[in-house]
Design a protein around this motif. Structure first.
Motif, PDB file in Angstrom:
ATOM      1  N   ALA A  51     -49.986 -29.438  22.822  1.00 44.06           N
ATOM      2  CA  ALA A  51     -49.761 -29.580  24.261  1.00 44.06           C
ATOM      3  C   ALA A  51     -48.316 -29.192  24.590  1.00 44.06           C
ATOM      4  CB  ALA A  51     -50.019 -31.029  24.690  1.00 44.06           C
ATOM      5  N   HIS A  52     -48.117 -28.641  25.763  1.00 43.97           N
ATOM      6  CA  HIS A  52     -46.803 -28.212  26.231  1.00 43.97           C
ATOM      7  C   HIS A  52     -45.785 -29.348  26.114  1.00 43.97           C
ATOM      8  CE1 HIS A  52     -43.686 -27.194  29.197  1.00 43.97           C
ATOM      9  NE2 HIS A  52     -44.029 -25.934  29.002  1.00 43.97           N
ATOM     10  N   LYS A  53     -46.171 -30.537  26.577  1.00 41.68           N
ATOM     11  CA  LYS A  53     -45.282 -31.695  26.555  1.00 41.68           C
ATOM     12  C   LYS A  53     -44.888 -32.079  25.126  1.00 41.68           C
ATOM     13  CE  LYS A  53     -45.131 -36.600  27.751  1.00 41.68           C
ATOM     14  NZ  LYS A  53     -45.861 -37.731  28.302  1.00 41.68           N
ATOM     15  N   VAL A  54     -45.849 -32.077  24.229  1.00 39.84           N
ATOM     16  CA  VAL A  54     -45.590 -32.453  22.832  1.00 39.84           C
ATOM     17  C   VAL A  54     -44.682 -31.420  22.164  1.00 39.84           C
ATOM     18  CG1 VAL A  54     -46.660 -32.823  20.571  1.00 39.84           C
ATOM     19  CG2 VAL A  54     -47.723 -33.775  22.629  1.00 39.84           C
ATOM     20  N   LEU A  55     -44.948 -30.150  22.403  1.00 45.09           N
ATOM     21  CA  LEU A  55     -44.099 -29.101  21.839  1.00 45.09           C
ATOM     22  C   LEU A  55     -42.668 -29.249  22.345  1.00 45.09           C
ATOM     23  CD1 LEU A  55     -43.674 -26.560  20.161  1.00 45.09           C
ATOM     24  CD2 LEU A  55     -44.535 -25.218  22.102  1.00 45.09           C
ATOM     25  N   SER A  56     -42.510 -29.480  23.632  1.00 46.43           N
ATOM     26  CA  SER A  56     -41.176 -29.684  24.212  1.00 46.43           C
ATOM     27  C   SER A  56     -40.472 -30.870  23.556  1.00 46.43           C
ATOM     28  CB  SER A  56     -41.273 -29.937  25.717  1.00 46.43           C
ATOM     29  OG  SER A  56     -41.724 -28.805  26.380  1.00 46.43           O
ATOM     30  N   GLN A  57     -41.191 -31.977  23.384  1.00 47.04           N
ATOM     31  CA  GLN A  57     -40.600 -33.174  22.777  1.00 47.04           C
ATOM     32  C   GLN A  57     -40.158 -32.909  21.348  1.00 47.04           C
ATOM     33  OE1 GLN A  57     -43.888 -35.898  23.265  1.00 47.04           O
ATOM     34  NE2 GLN A  57     -43.014 -36.807  25.126  1.00 47.04           N
ATOM     35  N   GLN A  58     -41.012 -32.250  20.575  1.00 46.75           N
ATOM     36  CA  GLN A  58     -40.686 -32.019  19.165  1.00 46.75           C
ATOM     37  C   GLN A  58     -39.521 -31.049  19.029  1.00 46.75           C
ATOM     38  OE1 GLN A  58     -43.790 -32.199  16.251  1.00 46.75           O
ATOM     39  NE2 GLN A  58     -43.930 -34.272  17.051  1.00 46.75           N
ATOM     40  N   LEU A  59     -39.462 -30.035  19.895  1.00 51.46           N
ATOM     41  CA  LEU A  59     -38.325 -29.116  19.879  1.00 51.46           C
ATOM     42  C   LEU A  59     -37.031 -29.849  20.237  1.00 51.46           C
ATOM     43  CD1 LEU A  59     -39.968 -25.990  21.520  1.00 51.46           C
ATOM     44  CD2 LEU A  59     -39.065 -26.114  19.184  1.00 51.46           C
ATOM     45  N   ARG A  60     -37.087 -30.709  21.239  1.00 54.23           N
ATOM     46  CA  ARG A  60     -35.895 -31.477  21.637  1.00 54.23           C
ATOM     47  C   ARG A  60     -35.436 -32.398  20.504  1.00 54.23           C
ATOM     48  NH1 ARG A  60     -38.355 -31.815  26.779  1.00 54.23           N
ATOM     49  NH2 ARG A  60     -39.139 -33.894  26.335  1.00 54.23           N
ATOM     50  N   GLN A  61     -36.390 -33.040  19.808  1.00 53.58           N
ATOM     51  CA  GLN A  61     -36.034 -33.932  18.701  1.00 53.58           C
ATOM     52  C   GLN A  61     -35.384 -33.152  17.555  1.00 53.58           C
ATOM     53  OE1 GLN A  61     -39.747 -35.875  17.806  1.00 53.58           O
ATOM     54  NE2 GLN A  61     -39.664 -37.151  19.651  1.00 53.58           N
ATOM     55  N   LEU A  62     -35.948 -31.997  17.226  1.00 52.79           N
ATOM     56  CA  LEU A  62     -35.365 -31.175  16.166  1.00 52.79           C
ATOM     57  C   LEU A  62     -33.969 -30.694  16.552  1.00 52.79           C
ATOM     58  CD1 LEU A  62     -38.522 -29.107  15.172  1.00 52.79           C
ATOM     59  CD2 LEU A  62     -37.302 -30.726  13.697  1.00 52.79           C
ATOM     60  N   GLU A  63     -33.798 -30.393  17.831  1.00 53.38           N
ATOM     61  CA  GLU A  63     -32.476 -29.980  18.315  1.00 53.38           C
ATOM     62  C   GLU A  63     -31.488 -31.151  18.266  1.00 53.38           C
ATOM     63  OE1 GLU A  63     -30.656 -27.302  21.955  1.00 53.38           O
ATOM     64  OE2 GLU A  63     -32.611 -28.259  22.238  1.00 53.38           O
ATOM     65  N   ALA A  64     -31.924 -32.327  18.697  1.00 52.35           N
ATOM     66  CA  ALA A  64     -31.060 -33.514  18.675  1.00 52.35           C
ATOM     67  C   ALA A  64     -30.651 -33.877  17.247  1.00 52.35           C
ATOM     68  CB  ALA A  64     -31.768 -34.693  19.339  1.00 52.35           C
ATOM     69  N   ASP A  65     -31.527 -33.625  16.288  1.00 52.14           N
ATOM     70  CA  ASP A  65     -31.226 -33.927  14.885  1.00 52.14           C
ATOM     71  C   ASP A  65     -30.409 -32.826  14.215  1.00 52.14           C
ATOM     72  OD1 ASP A  65     -32.425 -36.415  14.875  1.00 52.14           O
ATOM     73  OD2 ASP A  65     -34.385 -35.640  14.270  1.00 52.14           O
ATOM     74  N   GLY A  66     -30.112 -31.751  14.953  1.00 55.54           N
ATOM     75  CA  GLY A  66     -29.269 -30.693  14.422  1.00 55.54           C
ATOM     76  C   GLY A  66     -29.964 -29.695  13.528  1.00 55.54           C
ATOM     77  N   LEU A  67     -31.293 -29.697  13.516  1.00 57.46           N
ATOM     78  CA  LEU A  67     -32.034 -28.759  12.662  1.00 57.46           C
ATOM     79  C   LEU A  67     -32.245 -27.404  13.329  1.00 57.46           C
ATOM     80  CD1 LEU A  67     -34.676 -31.216  11.184  1.00 57.46           C
ATOM     81  CD2 LEU A  67     -32.682 -30.255  10.026  1.00 57.46           C
TER      82      LEU A  67
END
Length: 121
Positions: A51-67
């Motif tokens: 889902a668009h929302k889930v993809l956005s969330q996971q991308l934001r989390q990976l970005e916040a974690d510096g990956l």
């Protein structure tokens, strides 16, 4: 890694790694980025089930974690693309090991995958 990350206690080194890549889509996002930069629409095409929302969330989390990070992509018009950071690239050997294991054992699990699994550099 993000400076805001709270200090946590982990059960083992595997737990540390899994704390960053847990989530149904994060390992696949990281795998896709191991080969090249991707725009949001590239992820949607590669993973139509997410889902668009889930993809956005996971991308934001990976970005916040510096990956991963977002970067402007020169294509005439300015587009944003995601790419691995140096910290994220350090996961390549682990991703390659997971891919090799999956390639060796997918038949035993009754699983198939769509595209050939190749190691990323």
């Amino acid at each position: 890694m993000a400076a805001a990350r709270q200090k946590k206690t982990f059960a083992c080194p595997v737990d540390v790694t899994l704390s960053l890549i847990h989530g149904k889509w994060k390992p696949m996002i990281l795998w896709l980025l191991s080969a090249r930069q991707h725009r949001f629409s590239d992820f949607q095409a590669a993973m139509p089930q997410v889902a668009h929302k889930v993809l956005s969330q996971q991308l934001r989390q990976l970005e916040a974690d510096g990956l991963i990070c977002r970067a402007a992509r020169d294509t005439g018009r300015q587009h944003m693309a995601y790419q691995l950071t140096g910290f994220g690239r350090s996961l390549r050997p682990a991703l390659n090991a997971l891919a090799a294991w999956g390639k060796d054992h997918h038949h035993a699990l009754g699983a198939e995958y769509g595209a050939p699994v190749s190691e990323v550099g």
